[in-house]
Structure formats: structure tokens, C-alpha cells
Design a protein around this motif. Structure first.
Motif, mmCIF file in Angstrom:
data_model
loop_
_atom_site.group_PDB
_atom_site.id
_atom_site.type_symbol
_atom_site.label_atom_id
_atom_site.label_comp_id
_atom_site.label_asym_id
_atom_site.label_seq_id
_atom_site.Cartn_x
_atom_site.Cartn_y
_atom_site.Cartn_z
ATOM 1 N N ALA A 37 1.165 -1.230 -0.423
ATOM 2 C CA ALA A 37 -0.225 -0.053 -0.285
ATOM 3 C C ALA A 37 1.051 1.593 -0.224
ATOM 4 O O ALA A 37 0.291 2.374 -0.913
ATOM 5 C CB ALA A 37 -1.032 0.080 0.903
ATOM 6 N N ALA A 38 2.040 1.154 0.672
ATOM 7 C CA ALA A 38 2.800 1.860 0.850
ATOM 8 C C ALA A 38 3.373 2.689 -0.490
ATOM 9 O O ALA A 38 3.872 3.636 -0.954
ATOM 10 C CB ALA A 38 3.812 2.187 1.924
ATOM 11 N N ASP A 39 3.792 1.588 -0.816
ATOM 12 C CA ASP A 39 4.545 1.669 -2.668
ATOM 13 C C ASP A 39 3.492 1.995 -3.549
ATOM 14 O O ASP A 39 3.495 3.066 -4.268
ATOM 15 C CB ASP A 39 4.973 -0.006 -2.968
ATOM 16 C CG ASP A 39 6.548 0.355 -4.001
ATOM 17 O OD1 ASP A 39 6.874 1.113 -3.240
ATOM 18 O OD2 ASP A 39 6.672 -0.373 -4.671
ATOM 19 N N LEU A 40 2.199 1.609 -3.875
ATOM 20 C CA LEU A 40 1.414 1.960 -4.257
ATOM 21 C C LEU A 40 0.785 3.505 -3.928
ATOM 22 O O LEU A 40 0.778 4.746 -5.122
ATOM 23 C CB LEU A 40 -0.150 1.376 -4.218
ATOM 24 C CG LEU A 40 -0.912 2.623 -5.372
ATOM 25 C CD1 LEU A 40 -0.752 2.301 -6.062
ATOM 26 C CD2 LEU A 40 -2.154 0.984 -4.846
ATOM 27 N N VAL A 41 1.264 4.399 -2.435
ATOM 28 C CA VAL A 41 1.071 5.935 -2.404
ATOM 29 C C VAL A 41 1.939 6.411 -3.400
ATOM 30 O O VAL A 41 1.344 7.970 -3.407
ATOM 31 C CB VAL A 41 1.075 5.551 -0.985
ATOM 32 C CG1 VAL A 41 0.981 7.327 -0.991
ATOM 33 C CG2 VAL A 41 -0.358 5.019 -0.672
ATOM 34 N N LEU A 42 2.762 5.884 -3.062
ATOM 35 C CA LEU A 42 4.536 6.607 -3.498
ATOM 36 C C LEU A 42 4.401 7.140 -5.313
ATOM 37 O O LEU A 42 4.462 7.589 -6.142
ATOM 38 C CB LEU A 42 5.571 6.068 -3.129
ATOM 39 C CG LEU A 42 6.406 6.342 -2.427
ATOM 40 C CD1 LEU A 42 7.266 5.047 -1.552
ATOM 41 C CD2 LEU A 42 6.089 7.588 -1.126
ATOM 42 N N VAL A 44 1.316 6.659 -6.823
ATOM 43 C CA VAL A 44 0.315 7.563 -7.087
ATOM 44 C C VAL A 44 0.722 9.375 -7.623
ATOM 45 O O VAL A 44 0.703 9.606 -7.880
ATOM 46 C CB VAL A 44 -0.591 7.628 -6.282
ATOM 47 C CG1 VAL A 44 -1.701 8.724 -6.126
ATOM 48 C CG2 VAL A 44 -1.747 6.201 -6.249
ATOM 49 N N ALA A 45 2.108 9.190 -6.214
ATOM 50 C CA ALA A 45 2.614 10.681 -6.033
ATOM 51 C C ALA A 45 3.322 11.041 -6.853
ATOM 52 O O ALA A 45 3.311 12.350 -7.449
ATOM 53 C CB ALA A 45 3.450 10.231 -4.702
#
Length: 501
Positions: A37-42, A44-45
Motif C-alpha cells: 500500500a505504501a508503494d502504491l501511494v508513492l 500515485v504521488a
């Protein structure tokens, strides 16, 4: 930021390696989900801050083996960013799906985290050797996923997968070395090789290098006749393994055509593009016809992957045949190819997760073992219908956007092959609707008959939240594709400009 995205899963795996397995499965599966999830947030950013017209962004270069012209060179453009995003989404979906009791959860989670780093690394690599290292490591990782957590003839299928694709990677390496030796000064840098075009005017040399590189990517894609490793690998792999194999690893082959074969060997690509077109059409029709004959639901999906990857191969081949002045058609074909990679990853990933649900309930992929599921599992039926309609190219879903661009662009230079490939859509529509009708819309069987659905459970929360985001993204791309196309098209324009020179 790009290196952080690539290596965050590996760092998480290194940290979890020191956690005792006796603490339980949830420690590892929840940690995997958090890291994904943290990787996906990065990602998206990074997408939000990406400048589509700025060429390669988030570029980083470090000296690695300077004596032989090898650097740690990474970057992202409109060809790589969508595939990086799909990779992050699919690994998160697998992490959510795996929130249950697993056999040997710790090594399973560590292996998938390492696979995520390898996959992200390949799509961001701008050095041929760095690309090759990730390419090879993906083979090793998936081998262990199939062999250790698969079912049926898993070890045999894993070995077949490894041998086929490893031989392809060795041939690919020979092609990379051929490019390196042709360049002056010698380099493995993809950007510099595209700029220098070292094999211009060297027809025989270029043909040999293209053969090696094309063969390596054709096996990985896979295209007919190098596809025979794919059906058993998918059939015997765990559901999450099939999702990553179809949604991510197959794209390493098609991405390689667009990133390496086309721009680094433009003259040879134009000269032999007709062979690529023929291979694409054969893969489209063969994959669809053989899928039509399957009784095994998962094996059927595997053959539709051969069919859908055939459309990508047709498009990139047609782009090499298109007359120099028709840049719009060429751009449409290649943009459609990239969009198809994204669409196939989402829709086929969802279908393989659904196949995993069926296997969890009945330990069978045989379509004859199911009937009337819609009455007992309406959410599962709706998800399956949406994924199937997307795969057959229904307007309003991502498959239509991709295939419309591929066929519109390819008709300009390969009218007859493209017309033949259109038959693949009809066959695919027939086989998917037939499978859906047999399994979900048939008569519900009595409790004392084989295949009774009386105790069949609908999608659980973890299953729903792993499949639903993939389908939502497919719908968003189908209805509002501009956010994706605006990223892809400028980079495609750069690639076709190189092919046309």
C-alpha cells in the motif's frame, strides 16, 4: 523517489526476514499489505508529479561497472509509468487476497516482496544489463512461487517455465551484447543506444541482433509457438502467482519490444516487421481457438492471455510497416499496445483471482463442476461478468479502448492480418460468454448431485477488496481514458519518431 519505490518492498522483505515465523501468518501478510500500500501511494504521488511532455523523469544514474559501460541508470516515461502503476496495484491486490492462513507464510511473503522489487526495477531500468538482471531474477522468483505453493503438477510446470524462459533470457543477453559491441563507445545504456542507432546500415548484423532480442521477448510474452510453458504454469500456480505471471511478467516481454527492440533497432524492425505481424495474428487466433476448447476455467484464461498478447505483438509489428508519413496510425497502434498491457493486467488479474476463489471452494477449475452459481454467489457472478465483458472488448471498459486503438492503427498497414485478428474478438466473446453461462446461469443443481451450489459461499471481504479495485480501474479507463492516454502518447511519439528515421 524512483529508487525508493523500487526497493521499498525489498527493504520490507529484509526486515521481515528477521521476524520469527512463530509469530503467525498475520504479521507477515499484514506487513506485506502495508508495504504494498505504501508503494502504491508513492507511485500515485509520482504519477501526479509526472510531466508527460518532459521525456524521462525521476532519472538517476550511478556508476556501477564503468569499465564495461554498465551503470545503475533508471528513469520513468509514459511507456513505463502505466506498467509501474499496474504492477503496484496487482501486488497490493495479491497482498489483500492473501490475508488468510497460508502454507509457509513467511517465505511466501518474502518471495512476493522481492518479486515486486524485481518487477518495478525492470520497468524503470535504462541500462540493458540492469534490465537483464531484473529479467532473470523474475524467472527465479516465479519458479519458486509455482514449485513451492502450486498444486497439481506444480514442480513439473515450474521447471518447464524456468527452462523455457531462462533459455530465452540467455538468447536475449546475446542480443544485448551484440548492441554493446556495435556501439562506439561501447555502452549498455538504452538512451544512448537509441540516440546513436549503432546498427544503422548494417543489415545482416542488425537482423541477427533483432532475432536474438525478438526471440527472448517472444518467449517471455509468450507468442506462438513459444507459448507452451504458459498454460501448465498458470494452471498449477497459486492464484496470486498467476496474477503476477499474467499481469506483470508477461508484460516484460511486450514492454521489451516497445522499449528496446523498436527504438534500438529501427531499421531492422521496419524490415522484418511483417514477421512480427504474422506472429501476432497467429497468436491471436490460436490462443482464442484453443481457449474455446478448454474445460478448465484457469487454463482457458491462460490461453486468452496468448490471444490478448497477440494483439500487442500485432500492433507493434504494424507500427513498423506503416508508411513513414502516417504517424497518426503508427501512434494509435503503439498507444493501443501499451493500453492493452494495462488493461490485460487488470482484467486477467481479476479473472485469475476469481479462479482462485473457485479453487478455494471446490478444489477444481473444471467448468463442468459448477452450475447456477449466480443464485448463490451474485457478487462473484457480477465480478466475473464484468471481467469477462472487459476481456472481450465491450465498450465502456478498458479492453475496448485498447483494442479499438490497435485495430484502427494497424489497419493502415496490415489490413488483411488485422481483419483476420478481428475474428479473435468474436471467438473470445463466444468462449467467455459460454463459460459464464455454464458456470453461473445454468440450472442450480440439487444438494445430492455433483456440482451442487447449495453450500457455495459468495466472495469474502478479502476476496472482494482484491478483485473490486481491478475492475473499478478497468471501468475508469474504459469511460475516462484520457488520464492514461495523456501519459502514454508523448512517449509513443518519441518511439515512433525513432522508428521512422
Amino acid at each position: 523517489m524512483l529508487s525508493l519505490i523500487v526497493f521499498l518492498p525489498l527493504v520490507a522483505a529484509a526486515a521481515l526476514a528477521f521476524v520469527p515465523a512463530r509469530l503467525g501468518d498475520r504479521v507477515f501478510t499484514w506487513s506485506w499489505g502495508a508495504a504494498a500500500a505504501a508503494d502504491l501511494v508513492l507511485v500515485v504521488a509520482m504519477w501526479i508529479g509526472f510531466d508527460a511532455d518532459g521525456g524521462i523523469s525521476y532519472e538517476q544514474r550511478l556508476r556501477w561497472m564503468p569499465s564495461v559501460g554498465i551503470d545503475y541508470h533508471v528513469g520513468i516515461d509514459g511507456l513505463a509509468l502505466p506498467l509501474v502503476a499496474v504492477t503496484a496495484v496487482l501486488f497490493l491486490a495479491c497482498a489483500i487476497y492473501s490475508q488468510r492462513r497460508l502454507r509457509s507464510a513467511k517465505p511466501f511473503v518474502l518471495l512476493f516482496l522481492c518479486l515486486q522489487t524485481v518487477s518495478l526495477g525492470l520497468f524503470t531500468a535504462l541500462d540493458l544489463i540492469l534490465f537483464f538482471v531484473y529479467f532473470d531474477l523474475s524467472i527465479v522468483g516465479m519458479y519458486f512461487v509455482i514449485a513451492a505453493w502450486g498444486h497439481g503438477n506444480a514442480r513439473k510446470s515450474a521447471l518447464k517455465f524456468f527452462l523455457y524462459t531462462f533459455v530465452g533470457s540467455l538468447v536475449l543477453l546475446l542480443g544485448f551484447i551484440g548492441l554493446y559491441l556495435a556501439a562506439e563507445p561501447h555502452t549498455f545504456d538504452i538512451v544512448e543506444l537509441a540516440r546513436a542507432n549503432p546498427l544503422a546500415g548494417r543489415e545482416t548484423y542488425g537482423a541477427v541482433v533483432l532475432l536474438a532480442i525478438g526471440l527472448g521477448f517472444a518467449i517471455k510474452t509468450p507468442t506462438v509457438p513459444f507459448h507452451t510453458w504458459l498454460p501448465p504454469a498458470h494452471t498449477d500456480a497459486p492464484a496470486t502467482g498467476s496474477v503476477i505471471l499474467a499481469g506483470v511478467l508477461l508484460k516484460m516481454g511486450t514492454y521489451g519490444f516497445v522499449r528496446i527492440a523498436m527504438p534500438l533497432l529501427p531499421q531492422s524492425w521496419r524490415e522484418y516487421a511483417w514477421i512480427v505481424v504474422i506472429v501476432g495474428v497467429v497468436s491471436v487466433l490460436y490462443g482464442a481457438l484453443v481457449a474455446l476448447a478448454q474445460e478448465d476455467f484457469k487454463r482457458m484464461i491462460a490461453y486468452t492471455s496468448v490471444n490478448h498478447m497477440g494483439y500487442v505483438v500485432l500492433a507493434v509489428g504494424a507500427a513498423g510497416l506503416i508508411a513513414e508519413g502516417d504517424e497518426q496510425a503508427r501512434s494509435l497502434a503503439v498507444t493501443g499496445a501499451v493500453t492493452q498491457m494495462v488493461s490485460h493486467g487488470l482484467l486477467t488479474g481479476a479473472l485469475f483471482l476469481i479462479a482462485g476463489v473457485l479453487f478455494d471452494r471446490r478444489a477444481s477449475y473444471d467448468m463442468g463442476s459448477y452450475s447456477g452459481l449466480a443464485g448463490r454467489a451474485p457478487v462473484l457472478a457480477g465480478a466475473t461478468a464484468l471481467a469477462a465483458f472487459g476481456s472481450l472488448g465491450l465498450p465502456g471498459l478498458s479492453g475496448f479502448v485498447a483494442e479499438f486503438q490497435i485495430f484502427t492503427g494497424s489497419l493502415a498497414s496490415a489490413s488483411v492480418p488485422t481483419a483476420l485478428a478481428l475474428l479473435g474478438i468474436l471467438i473470445t466473446a463466444g468462449l467467455l460468454l459460454r463459460a459464464f453461462h455454464r458456470m453461473f446461469l445454468g440450472a442450480e443443481r440439487l444438494p445430492d448431485t455433483p456440482g451442487s451450489t447449495r453450500r457455495f459461499e459468495d466472495l469474502r471481504s478479502r476476496e472482494l477488496f482484491s478483485v473490486l479495485p481491478l475492475l473499478v480501474l478497468a471501468v475508469v479507463i474504459g469511460l475516462l481514458p484520457r488520464f492514461l492516454l495523456d501519459v502514454v502518447e508523448p512517449s509513443v511519439t518519441s518511439v515512433i519518431g525513432v522508428i521512422g528515421r
